[in-house]
Scaffold this motif. Structure first.
Motif, mmCIF file in Angstrom:
data_model
loop_
_atom_site.group_PDB
_atom_site.id
_atom_site.type_symbol
_atom_site.label_atom_id
_atom_site.label_comp_id
_atom_site.label_asym_id
_atom_site.label_seq_id
_atom_site.Cartn_x
_atom_site.Cartn_y
_atom_site.Cartn_z
ATOM 1 N N GLY A 88 0.798 -1.221 0.000
ATOM 2 C CA GLY A 88 0.000 0.000 0.000
ATOM 3 C C GLY A 88 0.833 1.273 0.000
ATOM 4 O O GLY A 88 0.385 2.321 -0.463
ATOM 5 N N LYS A 89 2.055 1.230 0.513
ATOM 6 C CA LYS A 89 2.914 2.409 0.577
ATOM 7 C C LYS A 89 3.741 2.619 -0.688
ATOM 8 O O LYS A 89 4.386 3.648 -0.837
ATOM 9 C CB LYS A 89 3.858 2.309 1.766
ATOM 10 N N LEU A 90 3.755 1.658 -1.607
ATOM 11 C CA LEU A 90 4.559 1.768 -2.819
ATOM 12 C C LEU A 90 3.843 2.590 -3.878
ATOM 13 O O LEU A 90 2.619 2.585 -3.975
ATOM 14 C CB LEU A 90 4.869 0.371 -3.367
ATOM 15 N N LYS A 91 4.644 3.322 -4.671
ATOM 16 C CA LYS A 91 4.103 4.138 -5.767
ATOM 17 C C LYS A 91 4.693 3.635 -7.076
ATOM 18 O O LYS A 91 5.660 2.890 -7.090
ATOM 19 C CB LYS A 91 4.488 5.602 -5.552
ATOM 20 N N GLU A 92 4.111 4.080 -8.177
ATOM 21 C CA GLU A 92 4.615 3.715 -9.499
ATOM 22 C C GLU A 92 6.048 4.200 -9.699
ATOM 23 O O GLU A 92 6.858 3.535 -10.327
ATOM 24 C CB GLU A 92 3.690 4.302 -10.567
ATOM 25 N N SER A 93 6.407 5.338 -9.116
ATOM 26 C CA SER A 93 7.753 5.893 -9.276
ATOM 27 C C SER A 93 8.820 5.028 -8.578
ATOM 28 O O SER A 93 10.002 5.124 -8.908
ATOM 29 C CB SER A 93 7.809 7.324 -8.749
ATOM 30 N N ASP A 94 8.431 4.207 -7.646
ATOM 31 C CA ASP A 94 9.374 3.313 -6.971
ATOM 32 C C ASP A 94 9.906 2.233 -7.902
ATOM 33 O O ASP A 94 10.954 1.646 -7.659
ATOM 34 C CB ASP A 94 8.724 2.648 -5.761
ATOM 35 N N SER A 114 10.394 2.680 -11.326
ATOM 36 C CA SER A 114 10.992 3.220 -12.561
ATOM 37 C C SER A 114 12.436 3.596 -12.319
ATOM 38 O O SER A 114 12.847 3.913 -11.209
ATOM 39 C CB SER A 114 10.205 4.437 -13.029
#
Length: 69
Positions: A60-66, A68
């Protein structure tokens, strides 16, 4: 983790003890002792030691930018 050299000895994972319940161990040398007790006759048995559970990944804390470059 199971085979660390700097671990603290405990009767809960000694070769000479048999755990009775979560607080007591039946020791061949000392009789009934608490699990955190230890003596000079301590012999580590890695099969008796239960390692801590691994940490679960919190997605839940991860984003798409993590992900790339």
């Amino acid at each position: 983790m199971l085979f660390r050299k700097d671990m603290d000895p405990r009767c809960a994972y000694c070769r000479r003890g048999q755990q009775i319940n979560e607080r007591e161990v039946a020791c061949v040398k000392r009789g009934i002792v608490p699990v955190e007790h230890h003596c000079r006759a301590f012999q580590y048995d890695p099969l008796k030691r239960v390692p801590p559970r691994p940490v679960t990944l919190d997605i839940g804390k991860l984003k798409e930018s993590d992900f790339s470059l």
